[in-house]
Design a protein around this motif. Structure first.
Motif, PDB file in Angstrom:
ATOM      1  N   SER A  66      -5.731   2.974   4.294  1.00 54.31           N
ATOM      2  CA  SER A  66      -6.477   2.201   5.291  1.00 54.31           C
ATOM      3  C   SER A  66      -6.067   2.443   6.739  1.00 54.31           C
ATOM      4  CB  SER A  66      -6.337   0.695   4.990  1.00 54.31           C
ATOM      5  OG  SER A  66      -4.990   0.282   5.104  1.00 54.31           O
ATOM      6  N   LEU A  67      -5.111   3.341   6.999  1.00 52.43           N
ATOM      7  CA  LEU A  67      -4.687   3.549   8.389  1.00 52.43           C
ATOM      8  C   LEU A  67      -5.783   4.172   9.244  1.00 52.43           C
ATOM      9  CD1 LEU A  67      -0.970   4.797   8.568  1.00 52.43           C
ATOM     10  CD2 LEU A  67      -1.947   2.679   9.441  1.00 52.43           C
ATOM     11  N   GLY A  68      -6.520   5.115   8.676  1.00 49.64           N
ATOM     12  CA  GLY A  68      -7.552   5.795   9.463  1.00 49.64           C
ATOM     13  C   GLY A  68      -6.959   6.646  10.568  1.00 49.64           C
ATOM     14  N   LEU A  69      -5.997   7.505  10.221  1.00 50.95           N
ATOM     15  CA  LEU A  69      -5.313   8.317  11.226  1.00 50.95           C
ATOM     16  C   LEU A  69      -6.259   9.261  11.956  1.00 50.95           C
ATOM     17  CD1 LEU A  69      -2.048   9.183   9.253  1.00 50.95           C
ATOM     18  CD2 LEU A  69      -2.263   7.639  11.213  1.00 50.95           C
ATOM     19  N   GLY A  70      -7.380   9.605  11.334  1.00 49.90           N
ATOM     20  CA  GLY A  70      -8.345  10.491  11.979  1.00 49.90           C
ATOM     21  C   GLY A  70      -9.368   9.765  12.821  1.00 49.90           C
ATOM     22  N   GLY A  71      -9.231   8.439  12.955  1.00 45.95           N
ATOM     23  CA  GLY A  71     -10.161   7.672  13.769  1.00 45.95           C
ATOM     24  C   GLY A  71      -9.836   7.742  15.245  1.00 45.95           C
ATOM     25  N   ALA A  72     -10.741   7.231  16.059  1.00 42.28           N
ATOM     26  CA  ALA A  72     -10.581   7.333  17.513  1.00 42.28           C
ATOM     27  C   ALA A  72      -9.564   6.345  18.059  1.00 42.28           C
ATOM     28  CB  ALA A  72     -11.936   7.109  18.196  1.00 42.28           C
ATOM     29  N   GLU A  73      -9.326   5.246  17.354  1.00 45.45           N
ATOM     30  CA  GLU A  73      -8.371   4.260  17.836  1.00 45.45           C
ATOM     31  C   GLU A  73      -6.955   4.611  17.382  1.00 45.45           C
ATOM     32  OE1 GLU A  73     -10.016   0.008  18.547  1.00 45.45           O
ATOM     33  OE2 GLU A  73     -10.508   0.543  16.487  1.00 45.45           O
TER      34      GLU A  73
ATOM     35  N   ALA B 291      10.709  -1.569   0.561  1.00 46.74           N
ATOM     36  CA  ALA B 291      10.810  -2.363  -0.665  1.00 46.74           C
ATOM     37  C   ALA B 291      10.884  -1.481  -1.908  1.00 46.74           C
ATOM     38  CB  ALA B 291       9.612  -3.307  -0.762  1.00 46.74           C
ATOM     39  N   LEU B 292      10.216  -0.339  -1.873  1.00 49.08           N
ATOM     40  CA  LEU B 292      10.182   0.552  -3.027  1.00 49.08           C
ATOM     41  C   LEU B 292      11.287   1.598  -2.994  1.00 49.08           C
ATOM     42  CD1 LEU B 292       6.313   1.072  -3.177  1.00 49.08           C
ATOM     43  CD2 LEU B 292       7.695  -0.154  -4.858  1.00 49.08           C
ATOM     44  N   GLY B 293      12.055   1.631  -1.912  1.00 49.01           N
ATOM     45  CA  GLY B 293      13.108   2.635  -1.789  1.00 49.01           C
ATOM     46  C   GLY B 293      12.565   4.048  -1.798  1.00 49.01           C
ATOM     47  N   SER B 294      11.429   4.251  -1.148  1.00 48.43           N
ATOM     48  CA  SER B 294      10.712   5.527  -1.228  1.00 48.43           C
ATOM     49  C   SER B 294      11.297   6.573  -0.275  1.00 48.43           C
ATOM     50  CB  SER B 294       9.236   5.307  -0.900  1.00 48.43           C
ATOM     51  OG  SER B 294       8.687   4.302  -1.726  1.00 48.43           O
ATOM     52  N   PRO B 295      11.297   7.835  -0.683  1.00 45.82           N
ATOM     53  CA  PRO B 295      11.791   8.893   0.203  1.00 45.82           C
ATOM     54  C   PRO B 295      10.764   9.348   1.238  1.00 45.82           C
ATOM     55  CG  PRO B 295      11.165   9.837  -1.899  1.00 45.82           C
ATOM     56  CD  PRO B 295      10.988   8.346  -2.038  1.00 45.82           C
ATOM     57  N   LEU B 296       9.497   8.979   1.053  1.00 44.14           N
ATOM     58  CA  LEU B 296       8.437   9.323   1.999  1.00 44.14           C
ATOM     59  C   LEU B 296       7.240   8.409   1.731  1.00 44.14           C
ATOM     60  CD1 LEU B 296       6.496  12.581   0.996  1.00 44.14           C
ATOM     61  CD2 LEU B 296       7.902  11.278  -0.589  1.00 44.14           C
ATOM     62  N   VAL B 297       6.297   8.391   2.666  1.00 44.22           N
ATOM     63  CA  VAL B 297       5.028   7.698   2.470  1.00 44.22           C
ATOM     64  C   VAL B 297       3.906   8.679   2.784  1.00 44.22           C
ATOM     65  CG1 VAL B 297       5.941   5.416   3.038  1.00 44.22           C
ATOM     66  CG2 VAL B 297       4.951   6.817   4.840  1.00 44.22           C
ATOM     67  N   THR B 298       2.712   8.384   2.265  1.00 43.14           N
ATOM     68  CA  THR B 298       1.598   9.298   2.472  1.00 43.14           C
ATOM     69  C   THR B 298       0.353   8.541   2.912  1.00 43.14           C
ATOM     70  OG1 THR B 298       1.020   9.197   0.110  1.00 43.14           O
ATOM     71  CG2 THR B 298       2.478  10.977   0.811  1.00 43.14           C
ATOM     72  N   GLU B 299      -0.500   9.246   3.628  1.00 43.82           N
ATOM     73  CA  GLU B 299      -1.800   8.733   4.085  1.00 43.82           C
ATOM     74  C   GLU B 299      -2.788   9.883   4.108  1.00 43.82           C
ATOM     75  OE1 GLU B 299      -4.178   6.904   5.177  1.00 43.82           O
ATOM     76  OE2 GLU B 299      -3.489   4.842   5.038  1.00 43.82           O
ATOM     77  N   HIS B 300      -3.945   9.658   4.735  1.00 40.64           N
ATOM     78  CA  HIS B 300      -5.037  10.625   4.676  1.00 40.64           C
ATOM     79  C   HIS B 300      -5.462  11.096   6.060  1.00 40.64           C
ATOM     80  CE1 HIS B 300      -5.293   8.396   0.887  1.00 40.64           C
ATOM     81  NE2 HIS B 300      -5.809   9.497   0.372  1.00 40.64           N
ATOM     82  N   ILE B 301      -5.962  12.315   6.109  1.00 46.72           N
ATOM     83  CA  ILE B 301      -6.583  12.841   7.321  1.00 46.72           C
ATOM     84  C   ILE B 301      -8.053  12.456   7.252  1.00 46.72           C
ATOM     85  CG2 ILE B 301      -7.072  14.914   8.676  1.00 46.72           C
ATOM     86  CD1 ILE B 301      -4.646  16.201   7.218  1.00 46.72           C
ATOM     87  N   ALA B 302      -8.350  11.267   7.734  1.00 49.72           N
ATOM     88  CA  ALA B 302      -9.694  10.718   7.567  1.00 49.72           C
ATOM     89  C   ALA B 302      -9.920   9.610   8.580  1.00 49.72           C
ATOM     90  CB  ALA B 302      -9.866  10.167   6.156  1.00 49.72           C
ATOM     91  N   PHE B 303     -11.188   9.255   8.780  1.00 46.65           N
ATOM     92  CA  PHE B 303     -11.471   8.014   9.490  1.00 46.65           C
ATOM     93  C   PHE B 303     -12.129   7.061   8.522  1.00 46.65           C
ATOM     94  CE2 PHE B 303     -15.615   9.989  10.133  1.00 46.65           C
ATOM     95  CZ  PHE B 303     -16.521   8.950  10.341  1.00 46.65           C
ATOM     96  N   VAL B 304     -11.794   5.792   8.631  1.00 49.45           N
ATOM     97  CA  VAL B 304     -12.286   4.776   7.700  1.00 49.45           C
ATOM     98  C   VAL B 304     -13.028   3.658   8.414  1.00 49.45           C
ATOM     99  CG1 VAL B 304     -10.473   5.258   6.021  1.00 49.45           C
ATOM    100  CG2 VAL B 304     -10.102   3.502   7.758  1.00 49.45           C
TER     101      VAL B 304
END
Length: 434
Positions: free
Chosen positions: A59-66, A82-95
């Motif tokens: 839901s970040l919408g990293l490819g959006g204008a804002e 909370a999950l002790g994760s070594p990385l997080v992931t998102e998308h090259i997209a606008f939502v």
């Protein structure tokens, strides 16, 4: 670089099967579906066994204008911790689109939509990625998406676009080989060329998923078995580099555990096939990065206007912008409306019960001209409000049930753009008590 191994997308519907599945070294959970203070017991048990859990944002919408929303970034960071994760992931997209940059009402797609591969869009995306990187406690990787539509006037191939993004930001890449297959069918793009142009040293891990073809259009459903062409692309990738991790995605229409295990076996076989061929294929880099503009105010405004026009055509019945294929835009619009109907039925399961067979056609008719503005729960409320104001459904008992449902969930506080008290009075006029 974190070596993850072979994993599967964790979903509540298959949580028990995932825990018992042999050879699972890590899982990925949709970040927005995980509450840090109340982690699902299944994920807790997996973590206690040493299974890595990676939060995957949608839901970040990293490819959006804002610029990325600070609250959403904080929530993603909280889940990684909370999950002790070594990385997080998102998308090259606008939502989403609209809002202040476009001086227009905000619209939600409820789906991942492609960004134009232009210097303007790349500059904005790079700035958004840097903002996200600074806000997150662990490294970020971003995923290429599947698309039904193509933007006119694109200036780069997908491989070049991803190469420049990684080069300018240092972000890692989550390469979805199923999405490369989707874009091959829908947009005529060569998966081998995309792989040859990628900076494979930036690879974080790989997604594999299934879909289906209808009338020459590939739908990335995550609800069907992985087809052989997707496994071939995975083998091609593995012939160029040893992927740090590979994950099988399945979001619905879950098969028996044995079938999922067989799909994982096919994934491992494709990796082995590619590994045997490694060294025979030479990756060709994209070369010197092309100069690009930054994410300045004018670039953001141009992108905002373009994305708002596209999303208005897809969700609000606005004209299709020049240069877009009207047929493909129609396919995408229908797919968005169908997804909204499915998700609203999940978040408000009472509605299909009350409306019966009328639910889906009524919702699709509503969605064709009424964009989503604030998530699926608000969408469910707005849909019921729409029916009540129209005096529907014809059955009085169903109308009264919908009215009570709406009054119960609309809350005591007035809505900013349409006070709840006035809506309740309108509903009472349409549906008098008996």
């Amino acid at each position: 670089m974190v070596r993850l191994g072979t994993g599967i997308g964790w979903r509540p519907e298959i949580a028990g099967a995932v825990e018992e599945m042999p050879g699972i070294e890590w899982v990925e959970a949709v970040a927005e579906n995980v509450c840090p203070g109340h982690l699902p017991e299944s994920l807790v048990r997996l973590r206690e066994r040493g299974v890595t859990v990676v939060p995957h944002g949608v839901s970040l919408g990293l490819g959006g204008a804002e610029r990325p929303d600070e609250g959403r970034l904080a929530a993603l960071a909280e889940r990684a911790t909370a999950l002790g994760s070594p990385l997080v992931t998102e998308h090259i997209a606008f939502v989403r689109a609209g809002g202040p940059p476009a001086d227009a009402p905000r619209l939600e797609a409820g789906h991942l939509l492609p960004v134009p591969r232009t210097r303007d869009a790349l500059g904005v995306l790079c700035e958004n990625v840097r903002i996200a990187q600074d806000a997150l406690p662990v490294p970020l990787a971003v995923e290429n998406i599947a698309a039904l539509i193509s933007w006119p006037g694109e200036e780069m191939t997908e491989g070049q676009f991803l190469y420049d993004l990684a080069d300018r930001t240092g972000v890692r890449l989550l390469i979805d080989v199923a999405n490369l297959h989707t874009n091959h069918i829908n947009r005529g793009e060569d998966p081998a060329l995309a792989l040859a142009e990628l900076p494979l040293e930036a690879l974080a891990y790989v997604h594999v998923a299934g879909g289906f073809e209808r009338d020459g259009v590939w739908h990335d459903s995550h609800a069907h078995p992985v087809p052989e062409p997707v496994l071939d692309i995975l083998a091609d990738l593995a012939s160029r580099v040893s992927p740090p991790g590979v994950l099988l995605e399945r979001d619905e229409n879950f098969p028996e555990p044995a079938e999922l295990e067989a799909e994982l076996g096919a994934v491992r076989a494709a990796l082995e096939r590619g590994g045997r061929a490694r060294g025979e294929v030479t990756a060709v880099g994209a070369g010197t990065p092309r100069p690009g503009t930054g994410g300045g105010a004018e670039a953001r405004r141009r992108l905002a206007l373009a994305q708002t026009a596209v999303l208005s055509a897809l969700t609000a019945g606005a004209p299709v912008p020049d240069g877009f294929d009207p047929v493909r835009m129609g396919v995408q619009a229908r797919a968005l409306a169908a997804k909204r109907a499915d998700v609203v039925a999940k978040v408000a399961p009472e509605l299909p019960v009350v409306l019966g067979a009328e639910y889906r056609p009524a919702f699709l008719a509503y969605a064709r001209v009424t964009p989503m503005t604030d998530g699926y729960r608000r969408d469910a409320l707005d849909f019921v409000e729409h029916l009540l104001v129209e005096g529907r459904p014809d059955d009085g008992r169903a109308r009264r049930a919908l009215r009570e449902w709406w009054l119960d969930r609309s809350g005591p506080k007035p809505r900013s753009h349409r006070p709840a008290a006035r809506l309740a009075r309108a509903a009472r006029r349409v549906l008098p008590r008996r």
